[in-house]
Motif scaffolding. Structure first.
Motif, mmCIF file in Angstrom:
data_model
loop_
_atom_site.group_PDB
_atom_site.id
_atom_site.type_symbol
_atom_site.label_atom_id
_atom_site.label_comp_id
_atom_site.label_asym_id
_atom_site.label_seq_id
_atom_site.Cartn_x
_atom_site.Cartn_y
_atom_site.Cartn_z
ATOM 1 N N MET A 188 0.825 -1.195 0.000
ATOM 2 C CA MET A 188 0.000 0.000 0.000
ATOM 3 C C MET A 188 0.873 1.264 0.000
ATOM 4 O O MET A 188 0.626 2.174 -0.782
ATOM 5 N N LEU A 189 1.892 1.292 0.879
ATOM 6 C CA LEU A 189 2.779 2.457 0.935
ATOM 7 C C LEU A 189 3.568 2.618 -0.362
ATOM 8 O O LEU A 189 3.764 3.740 -0.834
ATOM 9 N N GLU A 190 4.007 1.490 -0.922
ATOM 10 C CA GLU A 190 4.776 1.558 -2.162
ATOM 11 C C GLU A 190 3.925 2.116 -3.300
ATOM 12 O O GLU A 190 4.413 2.910 -4.112
ATOM 13 N N LYS A 191 2.669 1.741 -3.345
ATOM 14 C CA LYS A 191 1.763 2.256 -4.376
ATOM 15 C C LYS A 191 1.611 3.770 -4.221
ATOM 16 O O LYS A 191 1.659 4.516 -5.201
ATOM 17 N N LYS A 192 1.441 4.239 -2.991
ATOM 18 C CA LYS A 192 1.296 5.680 -2.729
ATOM 19 C C LYS A 192 2.585 6.415 -3.077
ATOM 20 O O LYS A 192 2.552 7.502 -3.659
ATOM 21 N N ARG A 193 3.733 5.817 -2.764
ATOM 22 C CA ARG A 193 5.032 6.419 -3.085
ATOM 23 C C ARG A 193 5.169 6.587 -4.603
ATOM 24 O O ARG A 193 5.623 7.624 -5.087
ATOM 25 N N LEU A 194 4.750 5.584 -5.368
ATOM 26 C CA LEU A 194 4.809 5.654 -6.828
ATOM 27 C C LEU A 194 3.858 6.721 -7.369
ATOM 28 O O LEU A 194 4.193 7.426 -8.328
ATOM 29 N N GLU A 195 2.671 6.849 -6.776
ATOM 30 C CA GLU A 195 1.726 7.886 -7.185
ATOM 31 C C GLU A 195 2.327 9.277 -6.967
ATOM 32 O O GLU A 195 2.227 10.155 -7.826
ATOM 33 N N ILE A 196 2.953 9.464 -5.815
ATOM 34 C CA ILE A 196 3.561 10.760 -5.498
ATOM 35 C C ILE A 196 4.744 11.023 -6.420
ATOM 36 O O ILE A 196 4.939 12.144 -6.900
ATOM 37 N N ALA A 197 5.530 9.991 -6.702
ATOM 38 C CA ALA A 197 6.648 10.150 -7.633
ATOM 39 C C ALA A 197 6.150 10.591 -9.003
ATOM 40 O O ALA A 197 6.736 11.465 -9.643
ATOM 41 N N ALA A 198 5.037 10.023 -9.449
ATOM 42 C CA ALA A 198 4.448 10.410 -10.739
ATOM 43 C C ALA A 198 4.010 11.877 -10.712
ATOM 44 O O ALA A 198 4.195 12.600 -11.695
ATOM 45 N N LEU A 199 3.452 12.317 -9.601
ATOM 46 C CA LEU A 199 3.060 13.723 -9.474
ATOM 47 C C LEU A 199 4.274 14.643 -9.544
ATOM 48 O O LEU A 199 4.225 15.711 -10.154
ATOM 49 N N LEU A 200 5.367 14.229 -8.925
ATOM 50 C CA LEU A 200 6.592 15.033 -8.945
ATOM 51 C C LEU A 200 7.221 15.070 -10.335
ATOM 52 O O LEU A 200 7.824 16.067 -10.709
ATOM 53 N N VAL A 201 7.070 14.006 -11.093
ATOM 54 C CA VAL A 201 7.587 13.999 -12.461
ATOM 55 C C VAL A 201 6.790 14.997 -13.303
ATOM 56 O O VAL A 201 7.364 15.750 -14.091
ATOM 57 N N ARG A 202 5.473 15.007 -13.129
ATOM 58 C CA ARG A 202 4.623 15.937 -13.889
ATOM 59 C C ARG A 202 4.831 17.376 -13.477
ATOM 60 O O ARG A 202 4.785 18.281 -14.306
ATOM 61 N N ASP A 203 5.045 17.628 -12.174
ATOM 62 C CA ASP A 203 5.208 18.992 -11.658
ATOM 63 C C ASP A 203 6.396 19.033 -10.697
ATOM 64 O O ASP A 203 6.224 18.943 -9.484
ATOM 65 N N PRO A 204 7.624 19.169 -11.227
ATOM 66 C CA PRO A 204 8.814 19.152 -10.372
ATOM 67 C C PRO A 204 8.871 20.295 -9.369
ATOM 68 O O PRO A 204 9.540 20.202 -8.356
ATOM 69 N N GLY A 205 8.144 21.380 -9.610
ATOM 70 C CA GLY A 205 8.185 22.514 -8.704
ATOM 71 C C GLY A 205 7.203 22.426 -7.555
ATOM 72 O O GLY A 205 7.077 23.352 -6.768
ATOM 73 N N HIS A 206 6.503 21.317 -7.450
ATOM 74 C CA HIS A 206 5.487 21.155 -6.404
ATOM 75 C C HIS A 206 6.129 21.214 -5.018
ATOM 76 O O HIS A 206 7.174 20.618 -4.790
#
Length: 115
Positions: free
Chosen positions: A1-19
């Motif tokens: 579950m945590l790994e899935k959330k970590r991957l989701e957040i990583a994807a968000l950071l790839v789309r918006d590095p300035g977040h």
């Protein structure tokens, strides 16, 4: 579950590095450490490191500008939307910036930061 959330957040950071990482943790309702580990996965630099690198680049440009007689607008043209940071760095280096056109001048007669 945590790994899935970590991957989701990583994807968000790839789309918006300035977040903002703290804001992302609040939005996703996860711990800051989970967001930090996602940041490391994608090689995202923290804002503080980006800011420090930019200050060093501005400092190098100001040294060059002193030697070449560049104007404040010449320096601002290289770093658009950074007038406050340019002014702060110049003040720290003992450089006076004219409001719009005069050449960059030294406030101190000599200094290691200027050359």
């Amino acid at each position: 579950m945590l790994e899935k959330k970590r991957l989701e957040i990583a994807a968000l950071l790839v789309r918006d590095p300035g977040h903002c990482l703290a804001q992302l943790a609040r939005e996703q309702q996860v711990s800051g450490s989970l967001v930090q580990s996602a940041r490391k996965m994608v090689g995202h630099e923290p804002v503080s490191i980006k800011r420090l690198k930019k200050r060093e680049e501005i400092k190098a440009l100001l040294r060059h500008a002193l030697k070449k007689g560049m104007t404040r607008s010449d320096v601002s043209g290289v770093f658009p939307n950074s007038r406050k940071i340019i002014s702060d760095v110049a003040r720290e280096m003992g450089i006076s910036l004219g409001p719009s056109g005069p050449l960059i001048k030294r406030l101190r007669p000599s200094g290691d930061d200027l050359i």
